[in-house]
Motif scaffolding. Structure first.
Motif, PDB file in Angstrom:
ATOM      1  N   THR A   1       0.853  -1.184   0.000  1.00 42.76           N
ATOM      2  CA  THR A   1       0.000   0.000   0.000  1.00 42.76           C
ATOM      3  C   THR A   1       0.889   1.234   0.000  1.00 42.76           C
ATOM      4  OG1 THR A   1      -1.758  -1.120   1.224  1.00 42.76           O
ATOM      5  CG2 THR A   1      -1.769   1.284   1.255  1.00 42.76           C
ATOM      6  N   ILE A   2       0.686   2.089  -0.996  1.00 44.46           N
ATOM      7  CA  ILE A   2       1.489   3.304  -1.148  1.00 44.46           C
ATOM      8  C   ILE A   2       0.594   4.513  -0.915  1.00 44.46           C
ATOM      9  CG2 ILE A   2       2.839   4.701  -2.760  1.00 44.46           C
ATOM     10  CD1 ILE A   2       3.607   2.110  -4.181  1.00 44.46           C
ATOM     11  N   GLY A   3       1.072   5.453  -0.127  1.00 38.22           N
ATOM     12  CA  GLY A   3       0.322   6.669   0.153  1.00 38.22           C
ATOM     13  C   GLY A   3       0.893   7.871  -0.576  1.00 38.22           C
ATOM     14  N   THR A   4       0.013   8.826  -0.898  1.00 36.53           N
ATOM     15  CA  THR A   4       0.449  10.067  -1.546  1.00 36.53           C
ATOM     16  C   THR A   4      -0.225  11.259  -0.884  1.00 36.53           C
ATOM     17  OG1 THR A   4      -1.309  10.391  -3.187  1.00 36.53           O
ATOM     18  CG2 THR A   4       0.419   8.810  -3.745  1.00 36.53           C
ATOM     19  N   GLN A   5       0.314  12.426  -1.165  1.00 33.92           N
ATOM     20  CA  GLN A   5      -0.382  13.649  -0.828  1.00 33.92           C
ATOM     21  C   GLN A   5      -1.452  13.898  -1.891  1.00 33.92           C
ATOM     22  OE1 GLN A   5       1.973  17.006   0.655  1.00 33.92           O
ATOM     23  NE2 GLN A   5       3.787  15.691   0.748  1.00 33.92           N
TER      24      GLN A   5
ATOM     25  N   TYR B   1       3.406  -6.978  -8.971  1.00 33.44           N
ATOM     26  CA  TYR B   1       2.981  -6.489  -7.663  1.00 33.44           C
ATOM     27  C   TYR B   1       1.533  -6.008  -7.700  1.00 33.44           C
ATOM     28  CZ  TYR B   1       7.840  -6.627  -6.165  1.00 33.44           C
ATOM     29  OH  TYR B   1       9.102  -7.048  -5.837  1.00 33.44           O
ATOM     30  N   THR B   2       0.853  -6.193  -6.597  1.00 42.25           N
ATOM     31  CA  THR B   2      -0.492  -5.651  -6.426  1.00 42.25           C
ATOM     32  C   THR B   2      -0.378  -4.442  -5.503  1.00 42.25           C
ATOM     33  OG1 THR B   2      -1.506  -7.832  -6.662  1.00 42.25           O
ATOM     34  CG2 THR B   2      -2.826  -6.120  -5.601  1.00 42.25           C
ATOM     35  N   VAL B   3      -0.720  -3.273  -6.027  1.00 43.07           N
ATOM     36  CA  VAL B   3      -0.510  -2.038  -5.284  1.00 43.07           C
ATOM     37  C   VAL B   3      -1.843  -1.382  -4.967  1.00 43.07           C
ATOM     38  CG1 VAL B   3       0.612   0.225  -5.270  1.00 43.07           C
ATOM     39  CG2 VAL B   3       1.689  -1.696  -6.462  1.00 43.07           C
ATOM     40  N   ASN B   4      -2.048  -1.122  -3.686  1.00 36.65           N
ATOM     41  CA  ASN B   4      -3.177  -0.317  -3.237  1.00 36.65           C
ATOM     42  C   ASN B   4      -2.675   1.108  -3.094  1.00 36.65           C
ATOM     43  OD1 ASN B   4      -5.514   0.735  -2.072  1.00 36.65           O
ATOM     44  ND2 ASN B   4      -4.936   0.067  -0.018  1.00 36.65           N
ATOM     45  N   LEU B   5      -3.161   2.016  -3.946  1.00 45.23           N
ATOM     46  CA  LEU B   5      -2.707   3.405  -3.924  1.00 45.23           C
ATOM     47  C   LEU B   5      -3.688   4.241  -3.109  1.00 45.23           C
ATOM     48  CD1 LEU B   5      -0.523   5.304  -4.984  1.00 45.23           C
ATOM     49  CD2 LEU B   5      -1.965   5.720  -6.994  1.00 45.23           C
ATOM     50  N   ARG B   6      -3.238   4.693  -1.951  1.00 40.47           N
ATOM     51  CA  ARG B   6      -4.060   5.550  -1.086  1.00 40.47           C
ATOM     52  C   ARG B   6      -3.728   7.003  -1.386  1.00 40.47           C
ATOM     53  NH1 ARG B   6      -4.349   4.717   5.078  1.00 40.47           N
ATOM     54  NH2 ARG B   6      -5.718   6.483   4.661  1.00 40.47           N
ATOM     55  N   LYS B   7      -4.637   7.662  -2.104  1.00 38.08           N
ATOM     56  CA  LYS B   7      -4.388   9.030  -2.538  1.00 38.08           C
ATOM     57  C   LYS B   7      -4.850  10.032  -1.474  1.00 38.08           C
ATOM     58  CE  LYS B   7      -5.043   7.728  -7.392  1.00 38.08           C
ATOM     59  NZ  LYS B   7      -5.754   8.018  -8.652  1.00 38.08           N
TER      60      LYS B   7
ATOM     61  N   VAL C   1      -0.010   2.501   5.734  1.00 36.06           N
ATOM     62  CA  VAL C   1       0.599   2.385   4.413  1.00 36.06           C
ATOM     63  C   VAL C   1       1.946   1.700   4.601  1.00 36.06           C
ATOM     64  CG1 VAL C   1      -0.547   4.449   3.512  1.00 36.06           C
ATOM     65  CG2 VAL C   1       1.748   4.649   4.496  1.00 36.06           C
ATOM     66  N   ASP C   2       2.464   1.123   3.522  1.00 34.38           N
ATOM     67  CA  ASP C   2       3.765   0.454   3.574  1.00 34.38           C
ATOM     68  C   ASP C   2       4.877   1.339   3.036  1.00 34.38           C
ATOM     69  OD1 ASP C   2       2.605  -2.051   4.459  1.00 34.38           O
ATOM     70  OD2 ASP C   2       1.852  -2.259   2.408  1.00 34.38           O
TER      71      ASP C   2
ATOM     72  N   MET D   1      10.941   7.129  -2.837  1.00 35.03           N
ATOM     73  CA  MET D   1       9.959   6.232  -2.231  1.00 35.03           C
ATOM     74  C   MET D   1      10.493   5.820  -0.870  1.00 35.03           C
ATOM     75  SD  MET D   1       7.407   3.865  -2.124  1.00 35.03           S
ATOM     76  CE  MET D   1       6.844   3.110  -3.643  1.00 35.03           C
ATOM     77  N   VAL D   2       9.693   6.011   0.173  1.00 30.03           N
ATOM     78  CA  VAL D   2      10.048   5.552   1.512  1.00 30.03           C
ATOM     79  C   VAL D   2       9.253   4.282   1.793  1.00 30.03           C
ATOM     80  CG1 VAL D   2      10.083   6.111   3.966  1.00 30.03           C
ATOM     81  CG2 VAL D   2      10.418   7.913   2.273  1.00 30.03           C
TER      82      VAL D   2
END
Length: 311
Positions: free
Chosen positions: A42-46, A67-73, A90-91, A248-249
């Motif tokens: 799971t990747i988070g963004t601003q 990869y299966t990516v859950n994008l948390r916007k 988030v990861d 990317m962190v």
């Protein structure tokens, strides 16, 4: 043919087909990243467009590599993203090095070049049990913009040159006036006591330049308005505004569970393509009405990253 012999032949044929299939897929699979439910992240963004585009670039490039990516916007600003990572919501997330160093880590950023900033960020995150990717070539940081004509007429190349003017009007968001990474710092570092400050709503600064309401404005180095080539960004030789490349962190434990080498290979491949001009163009496309997903997909196709990377 007896029933027993028929069964043996079927079993042998099945095994032969299975071995053949394995042989056929070996070369193809070598060019793909491992598949499976464990490769989830799971990747988070601003919330702002550039961060959303970056999230989409990473999501789509990772997807074609298994990869299966859950994008948390729109998780929030840097502090909120850092909290979300620590709490396991988030990861990983889209991070700007200077913002992380100043806001999250509480360290000084002025005067640091991109490599110095990156090294400090990498060391700080390592102490927190987190890992950072390679940084992008582009930075998105504060800058002072003037029209090309104003720069040519007054021989302006760097922010320091503004001190040679009798006076000039500087337009920027209201809080910029009192910030050390703003007008206060410009006066301290570059001696710009000749600046007349005019507050402006964020997003209107280029119109101020066009209408003659300001001679110089606070801008950001990947603003979509810069695509047209009508404005000059003045150099910041003292690095007052620091450095703001993107990384990317990722949580270290999470990274270890999803094939860290393969994962970072994808992220670093995307980041390497993101020059300032490329990011300005991507931002401009979103401003023109295309979705972040479409913009990211078109870019990845152009640079050859919509097919699996070879190890």
């Amino acid at each position: 043919m007896t029933r027993m012999r028929r069964a043996v032949l079927v079993a042998v044929a099945g095994a032969t087909l299975l071995l053949g299939a394995c042989g056929e897929n070996t070369e193809r699979d070598a060019s793909q990243q491992p598949q499976g439910a464990t490769l989830r992240i799971t990747i988070g963004t601003q919330e702002f467009p550039e961060a959303l585009v970056l999230g989409e670039l990473w999501r789509q490039a990772l997807a074609v590599n298994g990869y299966t990516v859950n994008l948390r916007k729109g998780v929030g600003p840097a502090e909120d993203l850092d909290d979300a990572l620590r709490e396991g919501e988030v990861d990983g997330y889209v991070a700007y090095t200077g913002t992380v160093l100043s806001i999250v880590a509480g360290e000084e950023v002025s005067g640091l070049d991109p490599d110095q900033t990156y090294d400090a960020v990498e060391a700080w995150y390592e102490s927190q049990g987190m890992v950072v990717s390679e940084q992008t070539p582009f930075e998105n940081k504060d800058a002072i913009a003037v029209t090309d004509a104003f720069a040519e007429d007054n021989g302006l190349d760097s922010i320091a040159d503004l001190a040679d003017l009798d006076s000039f009007v500087l337009g920027a968001r209201p809080e910029f006036e009192d910030l050390q990474l703003g007008l206060a710092g410009l006066r301290d570092v570059y001696g710009l006591d000749n600046a007349e400050f005019v507050p402006a709503e964020l997003g209107t600064q280029y119109a101020m330049l066009d209408d003659g309401d300001a001679d110089a404005v606070d801008a950001f180095t990947t603003d979509p308005q810069l695509r047209g080539g009508r404005y000059t960004l003045l150099n910041d030789p003292e690095l007052l505004f620091g450095s703001q490349n993107v990384v990317m962190v990722v949580d270290e434990d999470k990274l270890d569970s999803i094939d860290s080498e393969a994962f970072m290979r994808v992220i670093d491949a995307v980041n390497a393509e993101l020059s300032v001009d490329a990011m300005v163009d991507l931002n401009a496309e979103v401003t023109d009405g295309r979705s972040e997903g479409e913009v990211a997909r078109s870019f990845l196709r152009r640079v050859g990253l919509m097919t699996p990377l070879r190890s």
